[in-house]
Design a protein around this motif. Structure first.
Motif, mmCIF file in Angstrom:
data_model
loop_
_atom_site.group_PDB
_atom_site.id
_atom_site.type_symbol
_atom_site.label_atom_id
_atom_site.label_comp_id
_atom_site.label_asym_id
_atom_site.label_seq_id
_atom_site.Cartn_x
_atom_site.Cartn_y
_atom_site.Cartn_z
ATOM 1 N N ALA A 74 0.818 -1.213 0.000
ATOM 2 C CA ALA A 74 0.000 0.000 0.000
ATOM 3 C C ALA A 74 0.850 1.261 0.000
ATOM 4 C CB ALA A 74 -0.940 0.007 1.206
ATOM 5 N N VAL A 75 2.070 1.179 0.546
ATOM 6 C CA VAL A 75 2.919 2.363 0.646
ATOM 7 C C VAL A 75 4.381 1.971 0.508
ATOM 8 C CG1 VAL A 75 3.060 2.287 3.179
ATOM 9 C CG2 VAL A 75 3.386 4.457 2.018
ATOM 10 N N ALA A 76 5.162 2.859 -0.098
ATOM 11 C CA ALA A 76 6.618 2.694 -0.198
ATOM 12 C C ALA A 76 7.251 3.991 0.279
ATOM 13 C CB ALA A 76 7.038 2.392 -1.627
ATOM 14 N N VAL A 77 8.247 3.875 1.148
ATOM 15 C CA VAL A 77 8.908 5.047 1.725
ATOM 16 C C VAL A 77 10.385 5.011 1.375
ATOM 17 C CG1 VAL A 77 9.517 6.215 3.884
ATOM 18 C CG2 VAL A 77 7.257 5.177 3.636
ATOM 19 N N THR A 78 10.905 6.149 0.943
ATOM 20 C CA THR A 78 12.331 6.284 0.650
ATOM 21 C C THR A 78 12.924 7.281 1.624
ATOM 22 O OG1 THR A 78 11.946 5.817 -1.685
ATOM 23 C CG2 THR A 78 14.037 6.894 -1.126
ATOM 24 N N VAL A 79 14.089 6.920 2.188
ATOM 25 C CA VAL A 79 14.821 7.820 3.078
ATOM 26 C C VAL A 79 16.252 7.929 2.578
ATOM 27 C CG1 VAL A 79 13.394 7.281 5.104
ATOM 28 C CG2 VAL A 79 15.501 6.001 4.709
#
Length: 153
Positions: A43-48
């Motif tokens: 549902a979600v992808a996060v990049t840091v």
């Protein structure tokens, strides 16, 4: 003929230069390293970035649309934390070759070694690690002396 002390100083300075060059190389490489974590339900992808700062949040599917607000919020927090953990692990791995054997850098970052005081803030620690001293950083900054104006008595 040079003295043994002089030779030791030269060797120490040469080693310091080698270590500084290695740190500069690692530091330069970390500026281009990003960690992306996708939630298990996609549902979600996060990049840091390498410091753990969120640089992107994407919704690869429409699954987030059917989620309740608190559920989506919890998923975002969990995914951000997972991405930060991955970034921290990659940062630690990059610097491990430069550290003395047995130094628990991950514990310094996470507080695992000192539960009473908790972790060092990652951004503060990395800022200190990446700070490069200029040639005059050890010198106090001179305070300018005010010049009297032409009309003052």
């Amino acid at each position: 003929m040079s003295s043994p002390l002089s030779n030791q100083v030269e060797q120490a300075l040469a080693e310091l230069e080698r270590q500084k060059a290695a740190i500069d190389e690692i530091q330069g490489g970390l500026h281009t390293v990003y960690s992306t974590v996708t939630a298990k339900n996609r549902a979600v992808a996060v990049t840091v970035d390498s410091r753990g700062a969120v640089t992107a949040i994407k919704f690869p599917t429409s699954a987030y649309r059917s989620m309740a607000g608190p559920e989506l919020g919890e998923l975002l927090v969990d995914t951000i934390e997972a991405a930060r953990g991955e970034a921290m692990a990659r940062t630690v791995a990059a610097f491990e070759s430069m550290l003395p054997a047995g130094l628990p850098m991950i514990d310094l970052l996470t507080g695992g070694g000192d539960p009473e005081h908790g972790p060092l803030p990652m951004d503060r620690l990395l800022t200190e690690m990446f700070r490069t001293a200029g040639p005059d950083d050890d010198e106090p900054t001179p305070t300018p002396t005010p010049t009297p104006s032409a009309g003052a008595h």
